[in-house]
Design an enzyme around this catalytic site. Structure first.
Site, mmCIF file in Angstrom:
data_model
loop_
_atom_site.group_PDB
_atom_site.id
_atom_site.type_symbol
_atom_site.label_atom_id
_atom_site.label_comp_id
_atom_site.label_asym_id
_atom_site.label_seq_id
_atom_site.Cartn_x
_atom_site.Cartn_y
_atom_site.Cartn_z
ATOM 1 N N GLY A 100 49.067 31.580 43.893
ATOM 2 C CA GLY A 100 49.857 30.786 44.836
ATOM 3 C C GLY A 100 50.370 31.610 45.992
ATOM 4 N NE ARG A 101 54.509 35.170 43.990
ATOM 5 C CZ ARG A 101 55.686 35.675 43.727
ATOM 6 N NH1 ARG A 101 56.457 36.056 44.701
ATOM 7 N NH2 ARG A 101 56.073 35.780 42.488
ATOM 8 C CG ASP A 127 57.964 31.107 50.104
ATOM 9 O OD1 ASP A 127 57.294 31.629 49.187
ATOM 10 O OD2 ASP A 127 59.108 31.506 50.417
ATOM 11 C CG ASP A 186 50.677 32.108 34.026
ATOM 12 O OD1 ASP A 186 51.260 31.716 33.000
ATOM 13 O OD2 ASP A 186 51.280 32.364 35.081
ATOM 14 C CG ASN A 187 52.571 36.067 34.083
ATOM 15 O OD1 ASN A 187 51.901 35.768 35.070
ATOM 16 N ND2 ASN A 187 53.832 35.729 33.950
ATOM 17 C CG ASP A 197 51.422 38.201 37.488
ATOM 18 O OD1 ASP A 197 51.357 38.856 38.537
ATOM 19 O OD2 ASP A 197 51.171 36.998 37.428
HETATM 20 P P1 AMP Z 1 54.672 34.271 38.492
HETATM 21 O O1 AMP Z 1 55.996 33.805 37.987
HETATM 22 O O2 AMP Z 1 54.775 35.226 39.653
HETATM 23 O O3 AMP Z 1 53.786 34.777 37.411
HETATM 24 O O4 AMP Z 1 53.961 32.984 39.123
HETATM 25 C C1 AMP Z 1 53.644 31.826 38.404
HETATM 26 C C2 AMP Z 1 52.837 30.921 39.303
HETATM 27 O O5 AMP Z 1 53.614 30.496 40.420
HETATM 28 C C3 AMP Z 1 51.589 31.552 39.890
HETATM 29 O O6 AMP Z 1 50.643 30.544 40.029
HETATM 30 C C4 AMP Z 1 52.082 32.042 41.232
HETATM 31 O O7 AMP Z 1 51.046 32.203 42.161
HETATM 32 C C5 AMP Z 1 53.011 30.907 41.633
HETATM 33 N N1 AMP Z 1 54.063 31.368 42.561
HETATM 34 C C6 AMP Z 1 55.131 32.146 42.285
HETATM 35 N N2 AMP Z 1 55.883 32.314 43.372
HETATM 36 C C7 AMP Z 1 55.288 31.658 44.384
HETATM 37 C C8 AMP Z 1 55.576 31.463 45.770
HETATM 38 N N3 AMP Z 1 56.659 31.984 46.341
HETATM 39 N N4 AMP Z 1 54.729 30.701 46.484
HETATM 40 C C9 AMP Z 1 53.633 30.146 45.925
HETATM 41 N N5 AMP Z 1 53.309 30.290 44.639
HETATM 42 C C10 AMP Z 1 54.124 31.022 43.870
HETATM 43 MG MG MG Z 2 52.001 35.224 37.134
#
Ligand code: AMP
Ligand code: MG
Length: 486
Positions: free
Chosen positions: A92-93, A125, A252-253, A262
């Site tokens: 997502g980012r 975002d 997913d991590n 992650d």
């Molecule tokens: P994470 O908690 O970083 O492992 O992210 C979990 C999911 O949320 C993944 O698909 C990330 O790409 C998405 N994600 C986390 N933060 C953002 C952000 N600020 N914008 C878009 N996607 C996000």
């Molecule tokens: Mg993640």
């Protein structure tokens, strides 16, 4: 050694096609500044350290420029988050920029985290803040230095781009390196959308790209599962032995390579506490320190599910049963070393668990205890450590057994100390140290984060003048609330 423009890309994941990822261009950060670089990570790409001084370095790692042979892609995956299935996640980012082949033939995925919106951004975002980028950078390189498998980090850039979390923060990017960015959640996506041809293609890709020897196995998918299970058991054993709490062990991590992956609200234990929950948002304590072992097993079951179209369930079940014994053996082996034992004795497990219970009851600092236990001679080290315990009778009984056990190793005090200090770090990434470095970096002072990174990249060495990084945390530093927002 190479210049930036000499990197050689061969993007195998991108070639899998549009079912697996989508082409997306990075969105640049305003007025980027280079915060910190890992020299060890530069070496993985054969990059000349002098390249860091080139404006191109900061431009490439803040989304302003891109190699002509890179192919930035957002990967699709799903996963179980806090036990519930989320059918649509994905990058997502972050963007997979491409796969670089170094002179030794090793391959590294370059992944730019915080690179802007993608089709998988959902409500987000697409950005990452400086705070979380620095935290991931520090932990990646420190874990590696501790001998704990992890994704790596090349650099962090900061910027004038505002990003809104609980407050306004600075947008940042982190360049992450890993041999693969495939997660358990990748397989779950194709399994739960019933795309079995793509699922098979992904398993075949992972075997060919990362476990070529398994291709010869009569049951390659089962062999892959066993390999991932073994690596995951060994990884979690290291986390438990060194007091690392991941914080968000969603599927997913979880890396298919069994590396730490992650980072969010992670922590290294200060005082030993089996029930420690590092993620402020984890109300139920699902990912508490001691739960990491059963959760890893649970996550492997989620991966096993995705193999059921190809492998007999009974074979997967039998493999799952190997997890706990493998984990226990690996953990005990590490703890023996931390205690200074080279041989195995039947009572070692009990001796170790008695110690942990005493540490838990007396809130003893986990890292400092083992480092000081290694000081010569053993009997005096134990006497000094005694002051930290409340249950003195309990500690004395343990210490007597420990000293008797140590004596049977027949090591000289010098060799015992050298051996123990080589496995018991003097410096550990404490949350409050990261916090102090982050606060300075947010004000534009990158000296503290660079110094902290340098100290933590040699965690076992005595480093004159750096004693303040090895002290007990201040009381405020033990209770920092680290949230999921990053
Ligand atoms: P994470 O908690 O970083 O492992 O992210 C979990 C999911 O949320 C993944 O698909 C990330 O790409 C998405 N994600 C986390 N933060 C953002 C952000 N600020 N914008 C878009 N996607 C996000
Ligand atoms: Mg993640």
């Amino acid at each position: 050694m190479k210049t930036l423009t000499e990197l050689h890309f061969d993007n195998r994941f991108a070639r899998l096609g549009d079912a697996f990822s989508t082409a997306v261009e990075p969105q640049p950060l305003a007025d980027p500044r280079l915060v910190v670089v890992s020299e060890a990570a530069l070496a993985l790409l054969d990059l000349n350290p002098a390249e860091v001084e080139q404006p191109l370095f900061t431009e490439l790692f803040s989304g302003h420029k891109i190699w002509s042979t890179a192919e930035p892609r957002a990967m699709v995956y799903s996963g179980h988050q806090f036990g519930s299935y989320n059918p649509q996640l994905g990058d997502g980012r972050g963007l997979l920029l491409g796969e670089v082949v170094n002179a030794a033939g090793e391959r590294w995925d370059l992944h730019l985290k915080g690179a802007g919106k993608t089709p998988y951004s959902r409500m987000g975002d697409g950005r990452a803040v400086l705070r979380s980028s620095i935290r991931e950078f520090l932990a990646s390189e420190h874990l590696h230095a501790l001998g704990i498998p992890s994704s790596r980090a090349l650099c962090v850039t900061s910027s004038a781009t505002p990003v809104y979390r609980e407050r306004q923060e600075r947008g940042a990017m982190l360049l992450r390196l890993a041999p693969s960015h495939v997660r358990f959640g990748h397989f779950e996506f194709f399994y739960y959308t019933r795309q079995h041809a793509e699922l098979k293609q992904l398993f075949d890709h992972v075997i060919a790209a990362h476990f070529p020897a398994l291709g010869e196995h009569p049951q390659p998918y089962l062999a892959l599962f066993r390999e991932v299970l073994e690596r995951t058991a060994a990884l979690v054993a290291r986390w438990q032995a060194y007091g690392f709490c991941h914080g968000v062990m969603n599927t997913d991590n979880m890396s298919i390579l069994g590396i730490t992956f992650d980072f969010g609200p992670y922590a290294f234990l200060d005082d030993f506490d089996a029930r420690f929950v590092c993620n402020h948002s984890d109300d139920g304590g699902r990912y508490s320190f001691e739960n990491q072992v059963p959760i890893a097993h649970w996550n492997l079951a989620a991966l096993a599910q995705t193999l059921t179209p190809f492998v007999e369930v009974q074979r997967l079940r039998e493999t799952m049963e190997l997890f706990l014994p493998l984990y226990e053996a690996e953990w005990l082996d590490l703890m023996r070393r931390r205690l200074g034992f080279t041989q195995a004795e039947a009572e070692d497990d009990r001796l170790t668990r008695r110690l942990l219970q005493l540490m838990q009851d007396s809130t003893v600092d986990y890292t400092r205890f083992f480092r000081e236990l290694g000081d010569r001679p053993a009997a005096q080290a134990v006497q000094r450590l005694r002051e930290d315990f409340i249950d003195l009778a309990g500690f004395d009984a343990w210490a007597a057994d420990y000293c008797a056990r140590s004596a049977r190793e027949n090591a000289t005090p010098d060799s015992r100390q050298a051996r123990m200090h080589a496995v018991n770090p003097k410096y550990i990434l404490r949350n409050y140290l990261a916090q102090q470095a982050i606060e300075a970096a947010e004000q534009g002072d990158y000296g503290p984060v660079r110094e902290l990174h340098a100290v933590l990249s040699r965690p076992f060495d005595e480093q004159p003048g750096m004693q303040r990084y090895a002290e007990r945390p201040p009381e405020w530093g033990k209770h920092l609330e680290i949230s999921c927002s990053s």
